[in-house]
Motif scaffolding. Structure first.
Motif, PDB file in Angstrom:
ATOM      1  N   LEU A  73       0.852  -1.181   0.000  1.00  0.00           N
ATOM      2  CA  LEU A  73       0.000   0.000   0.000  1.00  0.00           C
ATOM      3  C   LEU A  73       0.891   1.234   0.000  1.00  0.00           C
ATOM      4  CD1 LEU A  73      -2.623  -1.122   2.664  1.00  0.00           C
ATOM      5  CD2 LEU A  73      -2.844  -1.161   0.181  1.00  0.00           C
ATOM      6  N   HIS A  74       0.825   1.999  -1.077  1.00  0.00           N
ATOM      7  CA  HIS A  74       1.665   3.183  -1.205  1.00  0.00           C
ATOM      8  C   HIS A  74       0.967   4.375  -0.576  1.00  0.00           C
ATOM      9  CE1 HIS A  74       4.523   1.235  -3.893  1.00  0.00           C
ATOM     10  NE2 HIS A  74       3.495   0.719  -4.540  1.00  0.00           N
ATOM     11  N   SER A  75       1.740   5.191   0.114  1.00  0.00           N
ATOM     12  CA  SER A  75       1.184   6.418   0.673  1.00  0.00           C
ATOM     13  C   SER A  75       1.260   7.513  -0.386  1.00  0.00           C
ATOM     14  CB  SER A  75       1.968   6.838   1.913  1.00  0.00           C
ATOM     15  OG  SER A  75       3.284   7.203   1.548  1.00  0.00           O
ATOM     16  N   PHE A  76       0.675   8.659  -0.071  1.00  0.00           N
ATOM     17  CA  PHE A  76       0.667   9.773  -1.017  1.00  0.00           C
ATOM     18  C   PHE A  76       2.088  10.221  -1.332  1.00  0.00           C
ATOM     19  CE2 PHE A  76       0.646  14.345  -1.898  1.00  0.00           C
ATOM     20  CZ  PHE A  76      -0.144  14.348  -3.042  1.00  0.00           C
ATOM     21  N   ASP A  81       4.748   8.450  -1.466  1.00  0.00           N
ATOM     22  CA  ASP A  81       5.400   7.501  -2.366  1.00  0.00           C
ATOM     23  C   ASP A  81       4.967   7.719  -3.815  1.00  0.00           C
ATOM     24  OD1 ASP A  81       6.663   6.312  -0.216  1.00  0.00           O
ATOM     25  OD2 ASP A  81       5.075   4.810   0.045  1.00  0.00           O
ATOM     26  N   LYS A  82       3.735   8.176  -4.013  1.00  0.00           N
ATOM     27  CA  LYS A  82       3.181   8.303  -5.354  1.00  0.00           C
ATOM     28  C   LYS A  82       3.491   9.636  -6.025  1.00  0.00           C
ATOM     29  CE  LYS A  82      -0.717   5.269  -4.467  1.00  0.00           C
ATOM     30  NZ  LYS A  82      -2.172   5.155  -4.466  1.00  0.00           N
TER      31      LYS A  82
END
Length: 142
Positions: free
Chosen positions: A39-42, A44-45
């Motif tokens: 699950l990528h956090s904001f 990371d994106k």
């Protein structure tokens, strides 16, 4: 019952090629991962490129595509390859290069392939010894 014309055949082949492009890639059976999904956090994106959204074709479109895939069985291999390459949106330069034909000859093979498919779908008998131009005229109703 529809009367098939070379233009209708061309549209159906283009739709089949488009559906083939939208189908998901095949995967090998037996390989899987036991790791949990990441699950990528904001944060990371932020620097990542967005993934393109893949819209799967409808079951009716897949059925029409499966029916269309059998149509080129009645063609010569060169004609079938030219018809499918054109349906996939290839440029005439690549088609001519792969078939080893000039532009006008490749175009005539393409028209002939569409005409043979249309005549076969309409269940019209025609002499295979006719010239390509005469078969094209027969299919177009001239």
């Amino acid at each position: 019952m529809t009367v098939w014309t070379p233009a209708l055949v061309e549209e159906r082949l283009a739709e089949a090629a488009f559906v083939l492009k939208r189908l998901p890639e095949s995967r090998r059976q037996g390989y899987f991962s036991t790791w949990p999904a990441v699950l990528h956090s904001f944060g990371d994106k932020v620097g990542q490129e967005p993934k393109p959204m893949r819209v799967l074709p409808s079951p009716q479109a897949i059925s029409r595509m499966e029916e269309t895939l059998t149509w080129t069985a009645c063609l010569e291999p060169v004609d079938g390859r030219i018809v499918w390459m054109k349906a996939h949106g290839e440029r005439w330069k690549e088609i001519c290069w792969s078939a080893g034909l000039h532009r006008s000859a490749a175009h005539q093979h393409w028209q002939f392939g569409l005409a043979v498919i249309a005549l076969t779908l309409n269940k019209r008998r025609f002499n295979r010894n006719l010239s390509k131009q005469r078969v094209i005229e027969l299919a177009s109703g001239a």
